[in-house]
Motif scaffolding. Structure first.
Motif, PDB file in Angstrom:
ATOM      1  N   GLN A  62      -5.240   8.800  -6.551  1.00 39.69           N
ATOM      2  CA  GLN A  62      -4.974   7.812  -5.511  1.00 39.69           C
ATOM      3  C   GLN A  62      -6.296   7.411  -4.864  1.00 39.69           C
ATOM      4  O   GLN A  62      -6.996   8.252  -4.297  1.00 39.69           O
TER       5      GLN A  62
ATOM      6  N   GLN B 222      -1.149   7.038   2.195  1.00 40.05           N
ATOM      7  CA  GLN B 222      -1.473   7.304   0.798  1.00 40.05           C
ATOM      8  C   GLN B 222      -2.073   8.704   0.624  1.00 40.05           C
ATOM      9  O   GLN B 222      -1.771   9.406  -0.357  1.00 40.05           O
TER      10      GLN B 222
ATOM     11  N   SER C 149       2.775   1.988  -3.859  1.00 37.45           N
ATOM     12  CA  SER C 149       2.203   3.228  -4.412  1.00 37.45           C
ATOM     13  C   SER C 149       3.302   4.215  -4.778  1.00 37.45           C
ATOM     14  O   SER C 149       3.257   4.862  -5.824  1.00 37.45           O
TER      15      SER C 149
ATOM     16  N   ASN D 209       0.800  -1.226   0.000  1.00 38.68           N
ATOM     17  CA  ASN D 209       0.000   0.000   0.000  1.00 38.68           C
ATOM     18  C   ASN D 209       0.832   1.275   0.000  1.00 38.68           C
ATOM     19  O   ASN D 209       0.405   2.290  -0.568  1.00 38.68           O
TER      20      ASN D 209
END
Length: 261
Positions: free
Chosen positions: A136, A159, A116, A112
């Motif tokens: 995102q 994120q 990313s 994650n």
């Protein structure tokens, strides 16, 4: 022109990623799709696309070298990239922090967060050149602590900040966070059956009431909405959070898609 637009989607083998890819394929976009699963490459909706407009590869986001090779293939095949949709994510641990293992944390962080970042870094040169966009896919779990969701909450929060920091650094790229809200996906089914039974009552209600009251967003609607967002992003939306659960946005998306197919 939609037929010239190249969109890369991670986590494209199921859920929101696949639903978005299906809608974009109907719109005539060029698609670069990746996921851990290999079997999607033979999916009828994908093989129905012209070969020159599709690329699929099995990519494990825990391995940066696989990401770099995939983006190299994207550049070789399409020569440019307009939109990156970072959709892939794993739930991680189903237990409390105290009961969780470091191995579960390492997998969630590797996929994650590191995944990313690695995908973003690999795509940046292409996105700078096209003055493209990064979407995102986030979650309310990134801003709301949820019992038994420690790895997911923590990595989704990371994120969110990754996209916000990108927006501060890259003025020539549109960077947005996209919250799809609660969708009727395999991930949500896993949450209801494997995680919810072990949660405190307040958190159980949070995850079950939308399903019990038939308020979950179906994947086709969710995919249509994200596809519309990817094709119509404007500089005015830079560094914003787009609410993918907004019924008015669903209506605009569905009406727009009908005019383009």
């Amino acid at each position: 022109m939609l037929h010239d637009k190249v969109i890369l989607i991670t986590g494209a083998s199921r859920g929101l990623g696949q639903a978005t890819a299906k809608c974009l394929s109907q719109l005539g976009c060029c698609l670069a799709l990746c996921a851990r699963a290999k079997e999607i490459k033979d999916a009828p909706w994908l093989t129905a696309m012209p070969a020159e407009k599709r690329l699929y590869a099995s990519v494990d986001l825990r391995h940066p070298q696989e990401i770099n090779e995939f983006v190299r293939q994207v550049q070789q095949k399409f020569s440019h990239l307009d939109v990156l949709i970072n959709c892939a994510a794993v739930l991680g641990t189903h237990t409390t922090i105290a009961e969780s293992s470091l191995e579960e944390w390492q997998e969630a962080v590797s996929t994650n967060i590191i995944g990313s970042v690695a995908m973003l870094k690999a795509c940046l040169p292409l996105l700078r050149r096209s003055k493209g966009a990064v979407i995102q896919v986030i979650s309310s779990a990134g801003v709301m602590p949820i019992s038994h969701f420690s790895t997911y909450c923590t990595t989704k929060a990371a994120q969110i900040m990754l996209t916000r920091t990108l927006a501060a650094e890259e003025s020539g790229i549109i960077a947005v966070n996209y919250d799809p809200s609660m969708m009727d996906t395999d991930m949500q089914a896993t949450i209801r059956t494997e995680i919810v039974p072990h949660m405190p009552p307040a958190f159980k209600q949070y995850f079950t009431q939308a399903y019990d009251n038939d308020l979950m967003i179906d994947t086709a609607t969710a995919g249509c909405t994200l596809a519309y967002t990817a094709c119509t992003l404007s500089p005015a939306q830079h560094n914003t959070v787009i609410n993918g659960g907004d019924p008015q946005l669903h209506c605009r998306a569905q009406q727009w898609v009908k005019t383009k197919i």
